[in-house]
Design a protein around this motif. Sequence first.
Motif, mmCIF file in Angstrom:
data_model
loop_
_atom_site.group_PDB
_atom_site.id
_atom_site.type_symbol
_atom_site.label_atom_id
_atom_site.label_comp_id
_atom_site.label_asym_id
_atom_site.label_seq_id
_atom_site.Cartn_x
_atom_site.Cartn_y
_atom_site.Cartn_z
ATOM 1 N N LEU A 68 0.732 -1.300 -0.077
ATOM 2 C CA LEU A 68 0.095 0.008 -0.114
ATOM 3 C C LEU A 68 1.016 1.275 -0.013
ATOM 4 O O LEU A 68 0.354 2.290 0.083
ATOM 5 C CB LEU A 68 -0.940 0.038 1.185
ATOM 6 N N PHE A 106 12.810 -1.453 3.419
ATOM 7 C CA PHE A 106 12.434 -1.018 4.643
ATOM 8 C C PHE A 106 11.006 -1.839 4.659
ATOM 9 O O PHE A 106 10.815 -2.610 5.811
ATOM 10 C CB PHE A 106 12.436 0.398 4.848
ATOM 11 N N ALA A 121 2.555 -3.351 7.379
ATOM 12 C CA ALA A 121 3.919 -2.752 7.323
ATOM 13 C C ALA A 121 4.079 -1.744 5.952
ATOM 14 O O ALA A 121 4.668 -0.783 6.328
ATOM 15 C CB ALA A 121 4.906 -4.149 6.841
ATOM 16 N N LEU A 123 1.448 0.050 4.855
ATOM 17 C CA LEU A 123 0.682 1.201 5.262
ATOM 18 C C LEU A 123 1.469 2.473 6.080
ATOM 19 O O LEU A 123 1.764 3.421 5.985
ATOM 20 C CB LEU A 123 -0.521 0.661 5.962
ATOM 21 N N ALA A 124 2.246 1.584 7.116
ATOM 22 C CA ALA A 124 3.306 2.269 8.052
ATOM 23 C C ALA A 124 4.375 2.915 7.216
ATOM 24 O O ALA A 124 4.541 4.202 7.248
ATOM 25 C CB ALA A 124 3.814 1.403 9.123
ATOM 26 N N THR A 125 5.057 2.164 6.455
ATOM 27 C CA THR A 125 6.073 2.608 5.456
ATOM 28 C C THR A 125 5.676 3.717 4.736
ATOM 29 O O THR A 125 6.237 4.956 4.617
ATOM 30 C CB THR A 125 6.598 1.681 4.515
ATOM 31 N N GLY A 127 3.284 5.921 5.374
ATOM 32 C CA GLY A 127 3.209 7.004 6.521
ATOM 33 C C GLY A 127 4.557 7.702 6.383
ATOM 34 O O GLY A 127 4.687 8.634 6.299
ATOM 35 N N ILE A 128 5.619 6.918 6.935
ATOM 36 C CA ILE A 128 6.894 7.510 6.969
ATOM 37 C C ILE A 128 7.565 7.956 5.497
ATOM 38 O O ILE A 128 8.096 9.146 5.765
ATOM 39 C CB ILE A 128 7.932 6.362 7.260
ATOM 40 N N SER A 130 5.776 9.362 2.989
ATOM 41 C CA SER A 130 5.124 10.570 2.635
ATOM 42 C C SER A 130 5.462 11.614 3.474
ATOM 43 O O SER A 130 5.687 12.775 3.270
ATOM 44 C CB SER A 130 3.739 10.281 2.382
ATOM 45 N N GLY A 131 5.696 11.067 5.006
ATOM 46 C CA GLY A 131 6.425 12.320 5.764
ATOM 47 C C GLY A 131 7.693 12.697 5.106
ATOM 48 O O GLY A 131 8.077 13.932 5.142
ATOM 49 N N LEU A 134 7.328 14.995 2.346
ATOM 50 C CA LEU A 134 6.747 16.444 2.451
ATOM 51 C C LEU A 134 7.884 17.285 3.388
ATOM 52 O O LEU A 134 7.939 18.412 3.177
ATOM 53 C CB LEU A 134 5.592 16.232 3.437
ATOM 54 N N TRP A 135 8.723 16.557 4.015
ATOM 55 C CA TRP A 135 9.728 17.126 4.632
ATOM 56 C C TRP A 135 10.879 17.728 3.926
ATOM 57 O O TRP A 135 11.232 19.020 3.897
ATOM 58 C CB TRP A 135 10.411 15.991 5.579
ATOM 59 N N SER A 138 9.387 20.623 1.822
ATOM 60 C CA SER A 138 8.729 21.564 2.551
ATOM 61 C C SER A 138 7.302 21.642 2.286
ATOM 62 O O SER A 138 6.735 22.885 2.346
ATOM 63 C CB SER A 138 9.503 22.824 2.548
#
Lengths: 317, 308
Positions: A68, A106, A121, A123-125, A127-128, A130-131, A134-135, A138
């Motif tokens: 995902l 990962f 796994a 779904l969590a990856t 999230g990480i 896309s963070g 975005l970082w 910016s």
Amino acid sequence: MTATFPSRGQVLSAAPTVFLILLTAIIVLASPGFFSGSTILVILADSVVLFTLAAGLSFVILLGSIDLSVPAVASLGGVIVAMLIPSIGLAAYPAAILAGAGAGLFSGLVHVLLRVPSFIATLATGGIVSGMALWLSSSRTVTIAGEYRHVLDPVIGDSFGIPRIILIGAVVCLIGVYIQRYTKFGRAIRAIGAGESAVRASGIHVGRQKLIAFTIAGAFAACGGALLAARMTSGNPAGAEQLLLPAIAAVLVGGTAITGGTGGVGRTVVGTLIVIVMRIGMTFMGVDVFAQQILFGSVLICAIALTLDRDLLQIVK
Amino acid sequence: MAPPLIALIVATIAISLYNPSFLSAANLGRVASISAIPVLLAVGATFVIIMGSIDLSVQGVIALSAAITAMVLRVDDGALGSVLALGAAVVTGIATGAVSGLLHTLLRIPSFMVTLGMWFVSAGLATLLLGGGTIAVRSADLRVLILQRVFGLPLSVWLVLAIVAFAALMQARSRFGRYVVAIGGNEEIAKLSGLPIRRTRAAVFAIAGGFYGLAAALSVAQLGQGNVDIGDGRLFTTITAVVLGGTSLTGGRGGVLNSVLGVLLVTVLGNGMILMGVPPYLQQAVLGVLIILAVASSTARIREGVYK
């Protein structure tokens, strides 16, 4: 004389191609202008990004797992390409693909070593990742400035009157089909999807094959994201969000079973074309853009219901 | 329920040491208000996850229910319209969940694929109903739920508390609640014991949909508008909360109160990260790491042969 009735398996393996031909025929009858040379080139060019994501995803789905994180990894790939092109030029593409492979690795490590089910796994990856996208950006779309557009030329230019992205798609397809059909790894993941315990018992390192599958899916996803960024001349940290469902649909509609074990990258070519022809055809025929998502969801459910091998599932969760 | 509770207490202490204003009445009230909608979502999803299934349609159901709520309110934004809108949202959620549940049980399709499909079907329907736009509902009586405060907390928080109490009782004490846990624990044994597996499974998805529908109505009241993106990001936080609360993804263990703790943990961490000046986009990454840790620590002890 043996019976000439095709078996269920034969019907199912021919079904996607028949469906694609029927779909095209219906659209051509409804609007005869559809089937011109230029429309076909547009369809193929539009298919490449989605196909690249779906081809990578095919490996994971062949295992019977799911990824995902594909849209997040693709968006990250796009952001990386857009950010690195000014400093390292063409090397930005391999850099993005490498980052995607890292993200996939990962997911794979979390899934295999920590024994976390793949959907959670990834779904969590996602999230990480896309963070991170975005970082890095910016939270803004990174535009590729005009003076670097020549670096995009290998993707968005034409060769021999054919958009180059179609040639890239063909290369991606060849690589994918080769890995899946002619390598030990490709055979192993199909076997794992069909019956993991037997593969384990026959001495194949199942965990390692899974790691490779997730890494490939990540690399393909980032590659698709990089192509998308080149076409859009910008990297959007959420740019590929809408591609998860079409990518899964392309794999499954093509005939790769969600339970794993049957199907492959070649099938995903047909699946991607079905998805794209449906989308372009509906727009051509004046079907509301908003209604298309409903149709995608429904087609997805139908495709799964038809291709699912229920013998593999004692309990359906 | 001990690990999530300890984590919540540790997080609270750590954040309040860093920034004492965290424990001020105003900030705790804010944490409660922020948690109301996620709690509803997590409680609904808990029933599905205890059963060993998963529901990915959260955001789609929210979008569709929110669209229906906003459309009812456009016709009548008075008291009657608001009550009808609330009811319509819940009914929409139940109906969508029931479709997922029936597709899942009758066609024997794994829940995560059915609900993934239903996510996009319902989001598509919502986009179709709203024509891609936004319906503003700024003046509706429904907003009383958010704006009116009783004992310092918005009405919505009290409403959610009452519903959570009911859901916790239903999950822990009712026959239906026990069926759900039994199916999640070992479906084969549950089936042999004569439990109505299909009916229970379908009902669980419908109930979960009802919770999402109510959450959608509260979101519309809170934001003063209904649009398709209203549920964006909710799936991720909902599953994070349920998992962090200690409900096992393999089914059979956990409960409604676990998920409430999970939501509080997610909200407190989010709120704390804002107080500590962590950029908002890194919060999702932190939650991603937390999901992995929580699931890994709960599944490491369950040595199943094959996991996909």
